[in-house]
Design a protein around this motif. Structure first.
Motif, PDB file in Angstrom:
ATOM      1  N   GLU A  29       0.861  -1.187   0.000  1.00  0.00           N
ATOM      2  CA  GLU A  29       0.000   0.000   0.000  1.00  0.00           C
ATOM      3  C   GLU A  29       0.891   1.228   0.000  1.00  0.00           C
ATOM      4  OE1 GLU A  29      -0.781   0.283   4.832  1.00  0.00           O
ATOM      5  OE2 GLU A  29      -2.317  -0.599   3.541  1.00  0.00           O
ATOM      6  N   TYR A  30       0.338   2.343  -0.447  1.00  0.00           N
ATOM      7  CA  TYR A  30       1.096   3.590  -0.477  1.00  0.00           C
ATOM      8  C   TYR A  30       1.362   4.075   0.947  1.00  0.00           C
ATOM      9  CZ  TYR A  30      -0.267   3.803  -5.422  1.00  0.00           C
ATOM     10  OH  TYR A  30      -0.457   3.523  -6.755  1.00  0.00           O
TER      11      TYR A  30
ATOM     12  N   GLU B 246       8.480   2.636   5.827  1.00  0.00           N
ATOM     13  CA  GLU B 246       8.243   1.458   6.670  1.00  0.00           C
ATOM     14  C   GLU B 246       7.313   0.453   5.997  1.00  0.00           C
ATOM     15  OE1 GLU B 246       5.120   4.512   7.557  1.00  0.00           O
ATOM     16  OE2 GLU B 246       7.311   4.551   7.372  1.00  0.00           O
ATOM     17  N   ASN B 247       6.642   0.859   4.914  1.00  0.00           N
ATOM     18  CA  ASN B 247       5.764  -0.061   4.186  1.00  0.00           C
ATOM     19  C   ASN B 247       6.544  -1.045   3.312  1.00  0.00           C
ATOM     20  OD1 ASN B 247       3.617   1.235   5.312  1.00  0.00           O
ATOM     21  ND2 ASN B 247       2.695   1.935   3.395  1.00  0.00           N
ATOM     22  N   LEU B 248       7.844  -0.812   3.135  1.00  0.00           N
ATOM     23  CA  LEU B 248       8.655  -1.699   2.301  1.00  0.00           C
ATOM     24  C   LEU B 248       8.980  -2.977   3.068  1.00  0.00           C
ATOM     25  CD1 LEU B 248      11.009   1.031   0.861  1.00  0.00           C
ATOM     26  CD2 LEU B 248       9.447  -0.386  -0.504  1.00  0.00           C
ATOM     27  N   VAL B 249       8.732  -4.112   2.436  1.00  0.00           N
ATOM     28  CA  VAL B 249       9.026  -5.410   3.051  1.00  0.00           C
ATOM     29  C   VAL B 249       9.835  -6.254   2.070  1.00  0.00           C
ATOM     30  CG1 VAL B 249       6.997  -5.418   4.551  1.00  0.00           C
ATOM     31  CG2 VAL B 249       6.816  -6.357   2.231  1.00  0.00           C
TER      32      VAL B 249
ATOM     33  N   PRO C 283      14.376   9.951  -6.927  1.00  0.00           N
ATOM     34  CA  PRO C 283      13.204  10.637  -6.370  1.00  0.00           C
ATOM     35  C   PRO C 283      11.879  10.021  -6.794  1.00  0.00           C
ATOM     36  CG  PRO C 283      14.843  12.246  -7.018  1.00  0.00           C
ATOM     37  CD  PRO C 283      15.357  10.910  -7.483  1.00  0.00           C
ATOM     38  N   ILE C 284      11.791   9.560  -8.054  1.00  0.00           N
ATOM     39  CA  ILE C 284      10.521   8.986  -8.504  1.00  0.00           C
ATOM     40  C   ILE C 284      10.164   7.738  -7.708  1.00  0.00           C
ATOM     41  CG2 ILE C 284      11.553   7.577 -10.333  1.00  0.00           C
ATOM     42  CD1 ILE C 284       9.017   8.159 -12.000  1.00  0.00           C
TER      43      ILE C 284
ATOM     44  N   ALA D  15       5.148   6.624  -1.963  1.00  0.00           N
ATOM     45  CA  ALA D  15       4.340   7.457  -1.066  1.00  0.00           C
ATOM     46  C   ALA D  15       2.943   7.718  -1.609  1.00  0.00           C
ATOM     47  CB  ALA D  15       5.058   8.784  -0.816  1.00  0.00           C
ATOM     48  N   GLY D  16       2.728   7.446  -2.907  1.00  0.00           N
ATOM     49  CA  GLY D  16       1.428   7.700  -3.514  1.00  0.00           C
ATOM     50  C   GLY D  16       1.283   9.088  -4.083  1.00  0.00           C
TER      51      GLY D  16
END
Length: 301
Positions: free
Chosen positions: A8-9, A13-16, A41-42, A48-49
């Motif tokens: 999810e965006y 910390e959302n990276l696994v 940067p992209i 981040a969405g």
């Protein structure tokens, strides 16, 4: 294959790190066993969405636009490359932070570059070269690079110097020695730039490449007196308003080969600020998001 993914965006910390399906090359593509991938940067903006209206992703997604490694599978119609070759290049907007990655544009990695340097060269060199090419001949010209210490800016400095330009680069004072090492005359950005440039370039600045999107584009156009002597790779809205060259990166093997040729001659060396293992990709994204990097941040796979 092992890969970094976000389901999810949101924040880094959302990276696994988890298992993901192996990709296979289609026509005109090659697959590499990734040694290293860069963080751009992209990448964090997509994660981040911030770009989901413009570039919607199918989640879960693997961040990463460019990388380097060894060819292990070749798609239909591809010529000039063999399994086992060291290459670097670009794929889609996602996919590089994994053990396997599909490239649609690539070049052979020069022997002068290690894997991390090759990983840092893809998007940075293509973006820099497209911006510089938009400005025309560089030989004998004085070029100002706004944001010269970053990944694209540092590539642009070395490439422009290799093409015979006198380069002035803007950066914070802590990066001035770095710019001198690249072959640029350093100065700080912000108020008073015109006065500082009058000392560094008494005959004036011929061309400007903006890599920073720092809100300075109006002032940069005023320095040259002609928006067509200015290119921006960062401030697209400002460039369109002012009539400057507005440049986007493209998956262009010809430009990658040009960068590799300069690399083989020792005239362009991608600058790496820090390398993180794949397990620490969240830290790499957090650092990239804070900005003010000197060269590139790279993930070692």
């Amino acid at each position: 294959m092992r890969a970094a993914r976000f389901h999810e965006y949101g924040g880094p910390e959302n990276l696994v790190i988890e298992q993901a399906p192996d990709p296979h090359p289609g026509p005109g593509e090659i697959r590499v066993r990734v040694a290293a991938a860069s963080v751009n940067p992209i990448d964090w903006k997509l994660r981040a969405g911030a770009l989901q209206q413009m570039i919607p992703l199918e989640l879960p997604a693997i961040p990463g636009r460019d990388g380097a490694g060894v060819v292990d599978e070749i798609g239909e119609g591809v010529q000039g490359v063999s399994t086992g070759d060291r290459v670097f290049g670009l794929g889609g907007v996602t996919g590089a932070s994994a053990e396997l990655f599909l490239l649609s544009a690539w070049a052979h990695t020069p022997a002068t570059w290690n894997d991390e340097q090759a990983a840092g060269a893809g998007l940075a060199s293509v973006t820099a070269l497209r911006g510089l090419n938009a400005l025309g001949s560089l030989a004998g010209r004085t070029l100002l690079v706004e944001g010269a210490a970053g990944g694209v800016g540092s590539a642009a400095v070395e490439i422009a110097v290799a093409h015979g330009a006198t380069v002035i680069g803007t950066a914070s004072e802590r990066n001035h020695a770095f710019l001198t090492e690249l072959g640029a005359l350093p100065t700080t950005y912000g108020p008073g730039l015109a006065e500082r440039l009058a000392t560094l370039a008494p005959h004036g600045v011929d061309l400007v490449l903006d890599t920073a999107a720092s809100g300075s584009l109006d002032d940069l156009v005023a320095l040259t007196g002609d928006p067509q002597r200015v290119a921006t790779v960062a401030d697209h809205a400002g460039g369109q308003r002012l009539g400057t060259h507005v440049v986007n990166a493209e998956n262009d093997s010809t430009l990658l080969s040009a960068a590799a040729e300069l690399g083989g001659q020792g005239r362009y060396t991608p600058r790496i600020e820090q390398t993180f293992p794949l397990e620490r990709i969240a830290d790499a994204h957090a650092q990239a998001e804070r900005g003010r990097t000197r060269g590139k941040i790279v993930i070692s796979i």
